[in-house]
Design a protein around this motif. Structure first.
Motif, PDB file in Angstrom:
ATOM      1  N   THR A  88       0.854  -1.202   0.000  1.00 20.33           N
ATOM      2  CA  THR A  88       0.000   0.000   0.000  1.00 20.33           C
ATOM      3  C   THR A  88       0.883   1.243   0.000  1.00 20.33           C
ATOM      4  N   VAL A  89       0.425   2.254  -0.728  1.00 21.79           N
ATOM      5  CA  VAL A  89       1.144   3.530  -0.774  1.00 21.79           C
ATOM      6  C   VAL A  89       0.351   4.535   0.045  1.00 21.79           C
ATOM      7  N   GLY A  90       0.962   5.065   1.096  1.00 24.35           N
ATOM      8  CA  GLY A  90       0.271   6.067   1.916  1.00 24.35           C
ATOM      9  C   GLY A  90      -0.893   5.480   2.666  1.00 24.35           C
ATOM     10  N   ILE A  91      -2.105   5.813   2.256  1.00 24.71           N
ATOM     11  CA  ILE A  91      -3.291   5.373   2.980  1.00 24.71           C
ATOM     12  C   ILE A  91      -4.451   5.232   1.993  1.00 24.71           C
ATOM     13  N   ASP A  92      -5.296   4.246   2.220  1.00 25.00           N
ATOM     14  CA  ASP A  92      -6.428   3.977   1.330  1.00 25.00           C
ATOM     15  C   ASP A  92      -7.636   3.739   2.235  1.00 25.00           C
ATOM     16  N   PHE A  93      -8.850   3.829   1.702  1.00 27.17           N
ATOM     17  CA  PHE A  93      -9.975   3.578   2.595  1.00 27.17           C
ATOM     18  C   PHE A  93     -11.137   2.901   1.901  1.00 27.17           C
ATOM     19  N   ARG A  94     -11.958   2.219   2.697  1.00 29.27           N
ATOM     20  CA  ARG A  94     -13.180   1.571   2.217  1.00 29.27           C
ATOM     21  C   ARG A  94     -14.264   1.780   3.272  1.00 29.27           C
ATOM     22  N   ILE A 109     -12.994   2.406   6.960  1.00 28.44           N
ATOM     23  CA  ILE A 109     -11.798   1.659   7.353  1.00 28.44           C
ATOM     24  C   ILE A 109     -10.604   2.151   6.550  1.00 28.44           C
ATOM     25  N   TRP A 110      -9.603   2.581   7.257  1.00 29.90           N
ATOM     26  CA  TRP A 110      -8.398   3.119   6.618  1.00 29.90           C
ATOM     27  C   TRP A 110      -7.311   2.061   6.645  1.00 29.90           C
ATOM     28  N   ASP A 111      -6.818   1.764   5.468  1.00 27.47           N
ATOM     29  CA  ASP A 111      -5.747   0.785   5.301  1.00 27.47           C
ATOM     30  C   ASP A 111      -4.447   1.555   5.133  1.00 27.47           C
ATOM     31  N   THR A 112      -3.555   1.421   6.080  1.00 23.19           N
ATOM     32  CA  THR A 112      -2.328   2.221   6.026  1.00 23.19           C
ATOM     33  C   THR A 112      -1.169   1.419   5.458  1.00 23.19           C
ATOM     34  N   ALA A 113      -0.194   2.130   4.928  1.00 27.68           N
ATOM     35  CA  ALA A 113       1.021   1.474   4.437  1.00 27.68           C
ATOM     36  C   ALA A 113       1.885   1.115   5.636  1.00 27.68           C
ATOM     37  N   GLY A 114       2.364  -0.127   5.669  1.00 25.17           N
ATOM     38  CA  GLY A 114       3.218  -0.535   6.787  1.00 25.17           C
ATOM     39  C   GLY A 114       4.649  -0.074   6.627  1.00 25.17           C
ATOM     40  N   GLN A 115       5.021   0.272   5.400  1.00 23.71           N
ATOM     41  CA  GLN A 115       6.415   0.648   5.166  1.00 23.71           C
ATOM     42  C   GLN A 115       6.797   1.922   5.913  1.00 23.71           C
ATOM     43  N   GLU A 116       7.989   1.870   6.474  1.00 23.69           N
ATOM     44  CA  GLU A 116       8.529   2.963   7.291  1.00 23.69           C
ATOM     45  C   GLU A 116       8.440   4.329   6.590  1.00 23.69           C
ATOM     46  N   ARG A 117       8.713   4.345   5.270  1.00 23.13           N
ATOM     47  CA  ARG A 117       8.796   5.642   4.571  1.00 23.13           C
ATOM     48  C   ARG A 117       7.459   6.388   4.531  1.00 23.13           C
ATOM     49  N   PHE A 118       6.343   5.705   4.823  1.00 23.41           N
ATOM     50  CA  PHE A 118       5.047   6.388   4.814  1.00 23.41           C
ATOM     51  C   PHE A 118       4.581   6.762   6.216  1.00 23.41           C
TER      52      PHE A 118
END
Ligand SMILES: Nc1nc2c(ncn2[C@@H]2O[C@H](COP(=O)(O)OP(=O)(O)OP(=O)(O)O)[C@@H](O)[C@H]2O)c(=O)[nH]1
Length: 249
Positions: A88-94, A109-118
């Protein structure tokens, strides 16, 4: 138009473009249809139902690859995305509406990027969330070890009374298990949060996780004085399916 989300299709990402757009207007003018058209590229005729008055924001957190996006899609569409992993890049929602004791509750529901850079992007959204589902992958000891760091971040950025639930995902892959169920349960006890193991692949406990937070939040919002308080820990313990049991195909 951008949601709270940046495009999750990979490629370049511009933090400056991240913003919220709110649709306002009288009931029935077409706000929901406009959003569905933008999100799914289709118009659903004759489906008008007044958007429910009670809604909550739930955020999915955890290391990259633990299964947050799959967990959300399993809940939203009842489907599992296998194969190539697209971070995931940044944040997405459904959005999904669930029925709680006869009342319609809308979960965003917000799906967040787990990667440190985000991380700096997702931090900005913590304070708007009423519930946080914190996932680790039972086949990844590192994702479990990082849970303490996630909880530290949560305490720093989230609302003080946010509902937190710890979830050990990928419970279907028992042959590669690296984190014992007892260790997940014991960490959850230490932090006083409910815990269960889940599988975005089989669907085990996915709906229960969202339903439990929806019940807790609805109770907090409209608790009748004569009703006993909803106990999220007891509810989960009575409803959850154990991964050692017969829950898998
Ligand atoms: N077996 C199994 N695989 C899963 C499960 N959940 C997710 N996966 C797989 O794990 C990989 C990562 O899943 P994602 O849902 O994209 O992970 P994520 O946490 O959203 O990752 P980021 O977007 O980078 O934060 C994918 O290849 C999925 O198919 C599960 O419950 N069981």
């Amino acid at each position: 138009m951008e949601g709270p989300a940046a495009d999750s299709g990979g490629g370049g990402y511009n933090e400056a473009l991240l913003h919220k757009t709110i649709l306002v207007g009288d009931s029935g003018v077409g706000k929901t249809s406009l959003l569905v058209q933008f999100d799914q590229g289709k118009f659903i005729p004759g489906s008008f139902s007044a958007t429910v008055g009670i809604g909550f924001t739930v955020m999915l957190l955890g290391d990259s690859g633990v299964g947050k996006t799959c967990f959300l899609l399993q809940f939203k569409d009842g489907a599992f995305l296998s194969g190539t992993f697209i971070a995931t890049v940044g944040i997405d929602f459904r959005n999904k509406v669930v029925a709680v004791d006869g009342v319609k509750v809308k979960l965003q529901i917000w799906d967040t990027a787990g990667q440190e850079r985000f991380r700096s992007v997702t931090h900005a959204y913590y304070r708007d969330a009423q519930a946080l589902l914190l996932l680790y992958d039972i086949t990844s000891k590192m994702s479990f070890d990082n849970i303490r760091a996630w909880l530290t971040e949560i305490h720093e950025y989230a609302q003080k009374d946010v509902v937190i639930m710890l979830l050990g995902n990928k419970a279907d892959v028992s042959s590669e298990r690296a984190v014992r169920t007892e260790d997940g349960a014991s960490l959850a006890r230490e932090y006083g949060v409910p815990f269960m193991e889940t599988s975005a692949k089989t669907g085990m406990n996915v709906e229960l996780a969202f339903l439990a937070v929806a019940k807790e939040l609805k109770q907090r919002a409209v608790q009748p004085l004569d009703e006993p308080r909803f106990q999220i820990h007891d509810y989960i313990e009575s409803q959850k399916k154990k991964s050692s049991c017969c829950a898998f195909a």
